[in-house]
Scaffold this active site. Structure first.
Site, PDB file in Angstrom:
ATOM      1  N   ASP A 109       3.536   6.972   4.314  1.00  0.00           N
ATOM      2  CA  ASP A 109       4.735   6.182   4.537  1.00  0.00           C
ATOM      3  C   ASP A 109       4.856   5.090   3.474  1.00  0.00           C
ATOM      4  OD1 ASP A 109       5.044   7.701   6.808  1.00  0.00           O
ATOM      5  OD2 ASP A 109       4.122   6.215   8.129  1.00  0.00           O
ATOM      6  N   LYS A 110       6.051   4.611   3.277  1.00  0.00           N
ATOM      7  CA  LYS A 110       6.303   3.608   2.242  1.00  0.00           C
ATOM      8  C   LYS A 110       5.427   2.373   2.417  1.00  0.00           C
ATOM      9  CE  LYS A 110      10.112   1.182  -0.068  1.00  0.00           C
ATOM     10  NZ  LYS A 110      11.579   0.963  -0.106  1.00  0.00           N
TER      11      LYS A 110
END
Length: 248
Positions: A109-110
């Protein structure tokens, strides 16, 4: 990814670290480069790097088709090869590595840090990501709320996510339990936001997440966020030869 065959001579030599295109043009003009024993006279000539013998000043050029990189992915960067709005992990690569067009094996995930593999070896990537292989992925997480033995047992059985999916059994190790808990979690699949959703299923919230291992490969502790290095031959062999992880 389609395999490269014939390529420009100057492009191959530039990629392999023999200089810029301009510098290589000078090397060729000065007679330092041969192809199959014949002096090369055209920087743009197309050669087969796998079968043609390329030499620079008598030294054979050992061409490689695949590249394998370990990155400590920083927060705020997407696990992708391109995005119109956000920075992506391939933006962090040096030109000599970006040339190979590697892509991330899976995604983080970012806002998640940690171990991310990048390669242009599609077969290896497919093997590592195949749901049938159950390749283990281990995370360090900081969790809002006390993580208990009951959570450990629930994760060991598998928990039901918000969409009704029941996860495979996972291994949860509590490093510190309290208002802010620290844990290590090993899972054998890679559903969307899985770690966060697993803790959500037991009424807790992940506030920090870092992947610290994938298959037999631990994150190199010397890599700061945003840094990367090539895998050693032993590490590549370990990834290719890794047995399927046990889901139990």
């Amino acid at each position: 990814m389609a395999e490269r065959k014939r390529q420009r001579l100057d492009k191959i030599l530039s990629n392999m670290g023999y200089g810029t295109r301009k510098e290589i043009k000078k090397l060729i003009k000065a007679g330092y480069v041969t192809v199959n024993g014949e002096w090369a006279d055209d920087p743009g000539m197309h050669v087969d790097p796998d079968n043609d013998v390329i030499e620079v000043d008598g030294e054979r050029v050992i061409y490689r088709r695949y590249i394998y990189l370990m990155m400590n992915k920083p927060q705020g960067v997407l696990s992708a090869t391109e995005d119109r709005e956000s920075a992506v992990v391939v933006d962090l690569l040096h030109p000599e590595h970006a040339f190979f067009e590697p892509f991330p094996v899976g995604r983080l995930d970012k806002d998640t840090e940690g171990l991310l593999l990048l390669t242009n070896d599609g077969k290896l990537a497919h093997r590592l990501l195949s749901p049938k292989k159950h390749v283990p992925k281990t995370y360090y997480a900081e969790v809002e709320g006390a993580v208990t033995d009951a959570d450990v047992k629930a994760f060991a059985r598998g928990v039901t996510l918000d969409d009704g999916y029941r996860t495979l059994p996972a291994e949860l190790k509590v490093l510190q339990s309290g208002p802010k808990s620290e844990v290590e979690l090993t899972i054998y699949e890679g559903k969307y936001h899985q770690v966060k959703r697993m803790f959500q299923a037991v009424g807790k919230r992940v506030t920090y997440l870092k992947r610290i291992a994938m298959g037999p490969l631990p994150l190199d502790p010397s890599l700061d966020p945003g840094e990367y290095r090539e895998l050693t031959e032993e590490e590549v062999a370990a990834l290719k030869g890794a047995e399927s992880g046990s889901p139990a």
